[in-house]
Structures are given as C-alpha cells and as structure tokens.
Enzyme design. Sequence first.
Site, PDB file in Angstrom:
ATOM      1  N   CYS A 138       0.847  -1.199   0.000  1.00  0.00           N
ATOM      2  CA  CYS A 138       0.000   0.000   0.000  1.00  0.00           C
ATOM      3  C   CYS A 138       0.882   1.249   0.000  1.00  0.00           C
ATOM      4  CB  CYS A 138      -0.943  -0.005   1.204  1.00  0.00           C
ATOM      5  SG  CYS A 138      -2.375  -1.106   1.022  1.00  0.00           S
ATOM      6  N   THR A 150       5.338 -13.346   2.095  1.00  0.00           N
ATOM      7  CA  THR A 150       5.986 -12.449   3.062  1.00  0.00           C
ATOM      8  C   THR A 150       5.298 -11.096   3.136  1.00  0.00           C
ATOM      9  OG1 THR A 150       7.563 -11.729   1.380  1.00  0.00           O
ATOM     10  CG2 THR A 150       8.243 -13.536   2.816  1.00  0.00           C
ATOM     11  N   HIS A 197      -0.453 -10.241  -4.433  1.00  0.00           N
ATOM     12  CA  HIS A 197       0.433  -9.857  -5.542  1.00  0.00           C
ATOM     13  C   HIS A 197       0.711 -11.067  -6.409  1.00  0.00           C
ATOM     14  CE1 HIS A 197       2.866 -10.967  -2.025  1.00  0.00           C
ATOM     15  NE2 HIS A 197       3.768 -11.455  -2.862  1.00  0.00           N
TER      16      HIS A 197
END
Length: 114
Positions: A7, A95, A100
């Site tokens: 973000c 992680t 993504h």
Amino acid sequence: MENCLFCKIITGEIPSKKVYEDEHVYAFHDINPNAPVHVLVIPKTHIASMNEVGADNIEAVSRVLLTIPKIACELGLAESGYRVITNCGDDAGQTVKHLHFHILGGKQLPLTLA
Ligand code: AMP
Ligand code: ZN
C-alpha cells in the site's frame, strides 16, 4: 491499509521501479529478482491474499489478471513465456500480506516448485 508495504508503494511513500499503473492496478520490479525479469502486479485496493478473494473484490482481482498479459507483452515475454505465481500464507512463503502476482521470465525457469 496502515503498515502494508505494498500500500505504501502504491502511494509512493516507499519508492519502487514502476512498470505499469492505471486506476486499479500497479506493477513494479521485485527488489530481489529471482529471474532476469521479475515483476509484481498488485491491486490498488488492499486484499491480503488469495484467501480474501471473493465476490466483493473480484473486479479488482480481474483487473490485475487482465493486465498481466499486457505487461508480459510489454516486457517482451509473450513469445518466450513466463510464469505467474501468487503465494498464499506461510507454507507458500507469502511475506507481504497484500495480494500480488509475480511475473517471472527471461530464462528457462526450473520446474522444481513443490
Ligand atoms: P512473497 O514472498 O510472495 O510475499 O513476495 C514478496 C515479494 O516482494 C518478494 O519477492 C520480495 O523480494 C518483494 N519485495 C519486498 N519488498 C519490496 C520492495 N520494497 N520493492 C519491491 N519488491 C519488494
Ligand atoms: Zn496493502
């Protein structure tokens, strides 16, 4: 989302090497590449992982998926091929808890994933 690395990359608070951006999608080079081309493609809305994908956010996820072949083409990977990976949870090695998709290519990738 506070304290989410990706973000902060979207807002520019943390710098990144941008590959693509539109209203809904952001893509940038992985800081620790595992292949000659290693790009991460993310939705601009915070979705923690594949576990959180559902009817309420499927449009955002779809926009990411629709963008992946365009980015791969621009990176010159469409003909030679590429791998798209999303890691979900600890056993997969996720992680960063912002959904993504890794685009990996630019060489013959090993088949040993399991
Ligand atoms: P994953 O292990 O699937 O959660 O993938 C997270 C990816 O984010 C790893 O490949 C990291 O190298 C990458 N990464 C971590 N921090 C950054 C950053 N600041 N800029 C670009 N990529 C990053
Ligand atoms: Zn986030």
